[in-house]
Design a protein around this motif. Structure first.
Motif, PDB file in Angstrom:
ATOM      1  N   ALA A 150     -12.175   5.986  -1.974  1.00  0.00           N
ATOM      2  CA  ALA A 150     -13.340   6.099  -1.506  1.00  0.00           C
ATOM      3  C   ALA A 150     -13.100   5.828  -0.710  1.00  0.00           C
ATOM      4  N   ALA A 151     -14.285   3.961  -0.705  1.00  0.00           N
ATOM      5  CA  ALA A 151     -13.744   3.327   0.415  1.00  0.00           C
ATOM      6  C   ALA A 151     -13.239   3.646   1.511  1.00  0.00           C
ATOM      7  N   ASP A 172     -12.933   6.506   8.449  1.00  0.00           N
ATOM      8  CA  ASP A 172     -13.714   7.322   9.309  1.00  0.00           C
ATOM      9  C   ASP A 172     -15.177   7.840   9.583  1.00  0.00           C
ATOM     10  N   PHE A 173     -15.167   6.436   9.216  1.00  0.00           N
ATOM     11  CA  PHE A 173     -17.062   6.199   9.408  1.00  0.00           C
ATOM     12  C   PHE A 173     -18.008   7.307   9.665  1.00  0.00           C
ATOM     13  N   GLU A 174     -17.370   7.161  10.720  1.00  0.00           N
ATOM     14  CA  GLU A 174     -18.540   7.837  11.676  1.00  0.00           C
ATOM     15  C   GLU A 174     -18.732   9.280  10.904  1.00  0.00           C
ATOM     16  N   CYS A 234     -16.658  13.250   0.801  1.00  0.00           N
ATOM     17  CA  CYS A 234     -16.101  12.982   0.718  1.00  0.00           C
ATOM     18  C   CYS A 234     -14.821  12.466   1.572  1.00  0.00           C
ATOM     19  N   GLY A 235     -14.294  11.978   0.617  1.00  0.00           N
ATOM     20  CA  GLY A 235     -13.113  11.139   1.450  1.00  0.00           C
ATOM     21  C   GLY A 235     -11.264  11.234   0.929  1.00  0.00           C
ATOM     22  N   GLY A 236     -10.993  11.556   1.759  1.00  0.00           N
ATOM     23  CA  GLY A 236      -9.349  12.003   1.293  1.00  0.00           C
ATOM     24  C   GLY A 236      -9.216  12.902   1.215  1.00  0.00           C
ATOM     25  N   VAL A 237      -8.463  12.493  -0.556  1.00  0.00           N
ATOM     26  CA  VAL A 237      -7.677  13.614  -1.246  1.00  0.00           C
ATOM     27  C   VAL A 237      -9.325  14.449  -1.488  1.00  0.00           C
ATOM     28  N   LEU A 238      -9.888  13.504  -2.552  1.00  0.00           N
ATOM     29  CA  LEU A 238     -10.924  14.992  -2.493  1.00  0.00           C
ATOM     30  C   LEU A 238     -11.764  15.950  -2.194  1.00  0.00           C
ATOM     31  N   GLU A 239     -11.725  15.022  -0.302  1.00  0.00           N
ATOM     32  CA  GLU A 239     -11.753  16.272   0.355  1.00  0.00           C
ATOM     33  C   GLU A 239     -11.532  17.507   0.051  1.00  0.00           C
TER      34      GLU A 239
END
Length: 145
Positions: A26-27, A33-35, A107-112
């Protein structure tokens, strides 16, 4: 019976490993894709004024908890913090679902790819797993005295 006891002793480490993988993933996803992560947090009116602080805070907290989980002597604290962080994430999802006009996914990645209801189920599952890890780790710690 011995196999069962041996496996039970490994449960806190397995739970910790699950959260280590989750929080590192997640981090890193958020950092890559911080922005977008900051913008999505800022789109939720209750958080918009604090989106910069919260975005960095969440990433730092995920990494910090990962470090706590990695070491035996801080694992119990890491499990507690994982449990409470999942509660916070779940409350966030609940509030978004019920009170937000716009529903951003930070969320990031697959969790999105998960829907909001799936997020609630996923978070609930992780809270139960964390609680199991806490209970077993506490029992093991206090039985060693």
């Amino acid at each position: 019976m011995r196999v069962s006891e041996s496996f039970t002793k490994k449960i806190p480490w397995l739970v910790s490993l699950l959260f280590i993988l989750l929080f590192v993933y997640a981090a890193v996803s958020k950092l890559l894709d911080f922005e977008t992560f900051q913008i999505q947090l800022g789109q939720f009116s209750l958080l918009s004024a604090f989106a910069d602080w919260i975005s960095w805070g969440v990433i730092i907290l995920e990494i910090f908890i990962t470090l706590l989980l990695f070491f035996e002597n801080t694992r119990l604290l890491g499990l507690y913090m994982s449990f409470f962080l999942m509660i916070i994430f779940t409350v966030y999802v609940f509030v978004i679902l019920n009170f937000a006009a716009y529903v951003p996914c930070s969320c990031g990645g697959v969790l999105e790819a998960l829907g909001w209801k799936e997020h609630l189920i996923f978070n609930g599952f992780l809270m139960v797993i964390a609680l199991i890890g806490i209970l077993i780790q506490r029992k093991q710690q206090y039985n060693l005295n």
